[in-house]
Design a protein around this motif. Structure first.
Motif, PDB file in Angstrom:
ATOM      1  N   GLY A 178      21.857  -7.781   2.350  1.00  0.00           N
ATOM      2  CA  GLY A 178      22.148  -8.031   3.884  1.00  0.00           C
ATOM      3  C   GLY A 178      21.134  -7.348   4.862  1.00  0.00           C
ATOM      4  N   GLY A 179      21.133  -7.876   5.940  1.00  0.00           N
ATOM      5  CA  GLY A 179      20.201  -7.092   7.062  1.00  0.00           C
ATOM      6  C   GLY A 179      18.813  -7.596   6.786  1.00  0.00           C
ATOM      7  N   THR A 180      17.755  -6.914   7.557  1.00  0.00           N
ATOM      8  CA  THR A 180      16.485  -7.282   7.543  1.00  0.00           C
ATOM      9  C   THR A 180      15.784  -6.986   5.962  1.00  0.00           C
ATOM     10  N   ALA A 181      16.417  -6.232   5.360  1.00  0.00           N
ATOM     11  CA  ALA A 181      15.750  -5.831   3.915  1.00  0.00           C
ATOM     12  C   ALA A 181      16.535  -6.878   2.806  1.00  0.00           C
ATOM     13  N   ALA A 182      17.269  -7.904   3.210  1.00  0.00           N
ATOM     14  CA  ALA A 182      17.948  -8.615   2.106  1.00  0.00           C
ATOM     15  C   ALA A 182      16.999  -9.277   1.280  1.00  0.00           C
ATOM     16  N   ASP A 246       9.861  -3.714  -3.663  1.00  0.00           N
ATOM     17  CA  ASP A 246       8.956  -4.862  -3.625  1.00  0.00           C
ATOM     18  C   ASP A 246       8.772  -5.150  -1.933  1.00  0.00           C
ATOM     19  N   ALA A 247       9.218  -4.237  -1.030  1.00  0.00           N
ATOM     20  CA  ALA A 247       9.213  -4.418   0.514  1.00  0.00           C
ATOM     21  C   ALA A 247       7.852  -4.173   0.904  1.00  0.00           C
ATOM     22  N   PRO A 248       7.140  -4.991   2.004  1.00  0.00           N
ATOM     23  CA  PRO A 248       5.653  -4.649   2.566  1.00  0.00           C
ATOM     24  C   PRO A 248       5.808  -3.356   3.545  1.00  0.00           C
ATOM     25  N   ARG A 288       5.660  -7.461  -2.931  1.00  0.00           N
ATOM     26  CA  ARG A 288       5.932  -8.737  -3.276  1.00  0.00           C
ATOM     27  C   ARG A 288       6.724  -9.605  -2.683  1.00  0.00           C
ATOM     28  N   ARG A 289       7.865  -8.828  -1.657  1.00  0.00           N
ATOM     29  CA  ARG A 289       8.585  -9.727  -0.810  1.00  0.00           C
ATOM     30  C   ARG A 289       8.088  -9.907   0.508  1.00  0.00           C
ATOM     31  N   PRO A 290       8.254 -11.132   1.210  1.00  0.00           N
ATOM     32  CA  PRO A 290       7.647 -11.599   2.360  1.00  0.00           C
ATOM     33  C   PRO A 290       7.968 -10.522   3.451  1.00  0.00           C
ATOM     34  N   VAL A 291       7.058 -10.362   4.545  1.00  0.00           N
ATOM     35  CA  VAL A 291       7.445  -9.843   5.821  1.00  0.00           C
ATOM     36  C   VAL A 291       8.668 -10.188   6.527  1.00  0.00           C
ATOM     37  N   MET A 308      13.534  -2.525   8.353  1.00  0.00           N
ATOM     38  CA  MET A 308      13.539  -2.752   7.135  1.00  0.00           C
ATOM     39  C   MET A 308      13.547  -1.437   6.469  1.00  0.00           C
ATOM     40  N   LEU A 309      12.741  -0.549   7.005  1.00  0.00           N
ATOM     41  CA  LEU A 309      12.650   0.969   6.216  1.00  0.00           C
ATOM     42  C   LEU A 309      13.766   1.558   6.453  1.00  0.00           C
ATOM     43  N   THR A 310      14.644   1.350   7.466  1.00  0.00           N
ATOM     44  CA  THR A 310      15.910   2.081   7.551  1.00  0.00           C
ATOM     45  C   THR A 310      16.726   1.643   6.605  1.00  0.00           C
TER      46      THR A 310
END
Length: 357
Positions: A178-182, A246-248, A288-291, A308-310
């Motif tokens: 969930g959230g921005t980092a889903a 895999d987050a940018p 690897r995951r999109p912004v 996302m970082l949070t």
């Protein structure tokens, strides 16, 4: 969130892990080979940073990972036994990467400089002091890197001790839902070699995280015997590891992820970060995951990756904590140093588990 149990560092896309070790089955304290190294391969490179909290670190290329410095990506990370001697294994990792053309291009074809930061644990007293990972060991570990790494008494964890018990290599991962980092994954690989205790002497269970590995309170007789085990014969230690996503993330974002990851060590090891531990955590982001699209407006003074970082920071300590528990539970006894499974088998509902693959 959902968790993969026990999970692997390679649950993050763009991450491979390889081990190499020398292990004499008849090794006793001070004799017989008992050391190794572990390489985290990052094909195509990954943004990275590091946070060093222990007072006695053994590292290579960590200054390069300061976000303000020029190089922003790494090609591999070496975790190794052998104390400062073991840093020689990084030469072999670089050689393997150079053969594959991986590294910073330097003009002419075939000319590259692979970036391979490294950190060591002090495992020399467990086996033969003169047997340490070298360049050939690093080369083999890099060549062996793949998507299904072993855990426990393998690689850099072969000579590891976790307080009075055998340490090792442990892994865990979390996929956010969930959230921005889903859809993004955070994972950890830890080489547990602390002087601090990894289980609560009043319960026999890890300080926390028992539910994640299905443990239960052990038999009181076993617990009494565990509490009578001789303390570690040296105060030179270190827990090292890699957290990956895999987050940018930017290099500054990776640095924050590495900083927060140390909270997981503090939860699972008591004490952590002592003056003679060299506790070091690397953080890498493969992108690897999109912004993502921010869920909430971000003030102009804040980085756009902040939401996302949070979310990633909110779970990274949990992942590291679970990886430490996994290292202890997966380890097998060696050189007269018993494993958790040896001294507290009743903590496992069906008895001590089979040796990990």
């Amino acid at each position: 969130m959902t968790t993969s149990r026990p999970g692997s560092l390679t649950d993050v896309g763009g991450v491979l892990v390889g081990h190499d070790h020398r292990l004499d089955p008849a090794a006793t304290l001070g004799s017989g080979a008992a050391t190794g190294c572990t390489v985290v391969r990052l094909p195509g490179g990954a943004t990275a940073s590091v946070d060093v909290r222990g007072g006695g670190p053994g590292t290579r290329e960590t200054d390069l990972l300061e976000p303000a410095n020029t190089v922003q990506q790494v090609d591999a990370i070496l975790l190794t036994g052998g104390s400062a001697y073991g840093l020689a294994a990084a030469d072999g990792v670089m050689r393997r990467l150079e053969e594959e053309g991986a590294g910073i291009p330097m003009g002419e074809p075939g000319r590259v400089v692979p970036i391979v930061p490294a950190a060591v644990i002090f495992d020399l007293p467990v086996g033969d002091w003169s047997v340490r990972p070298d360049a050939e060991a690093g080369y083999r570990a890099a060549a062996a890197a793949g998507p299904h790494p072993a855990r426990g008494t393998v690689g850099a964890g072969v000579g590891a001790r976790a307080g009075v018990l055998k340490g090792g290599v442990g892994m865990a991962s979390i996929r956010l839902t969930g959230g921005t980092a889903a859809g993004m994954t955070v994972a950890a690989l830890v080489v547990a070699n602390p002087v601090g205790a990894v289980f609560d002497p009043t319960t026999g269970l890890p300080w926390s995280g028992a539910a994640q590995v299905g443990l239960r309170a052990p038999d009181p007789t076993e617990l009494a015997a565990a509490n009578d085990l001789p303390v570690k014969g040296t105060v030179l230690n270190t827990t090292i590891g890699v957290v990956a996503t895999d987050a940018p993330l930017s290099a500054a974002g990776c640095r924050r992820l590495a900083v927060v990851s140390h909270d997981g060590l503090a939860r699972a090891i008591r004490p952590a970060h002592s003056p003679l531990d060299g506790d070091t955590m690397f953080a890498v982001a493969t992108g690897r995951r999109p912004v993502p699209t921010p869920g909430l407006p971000v003030p102009p003074a804040f980085p756009v990756e902040l939401p996302m970082l949070t979310q990633l920071c909110a779970v990274v300590a949990d992942v590291v904590e679970r990886a430490v528990v996994d290292a202890v539970v997966a380890a097998t006894g060696l050189s007269g140093v018993p494993a958790y499974r040896d001294v507290l088998p009743s903590a496992f509902p069906s008895g001590a588990p089979a040796d990990p693959e």
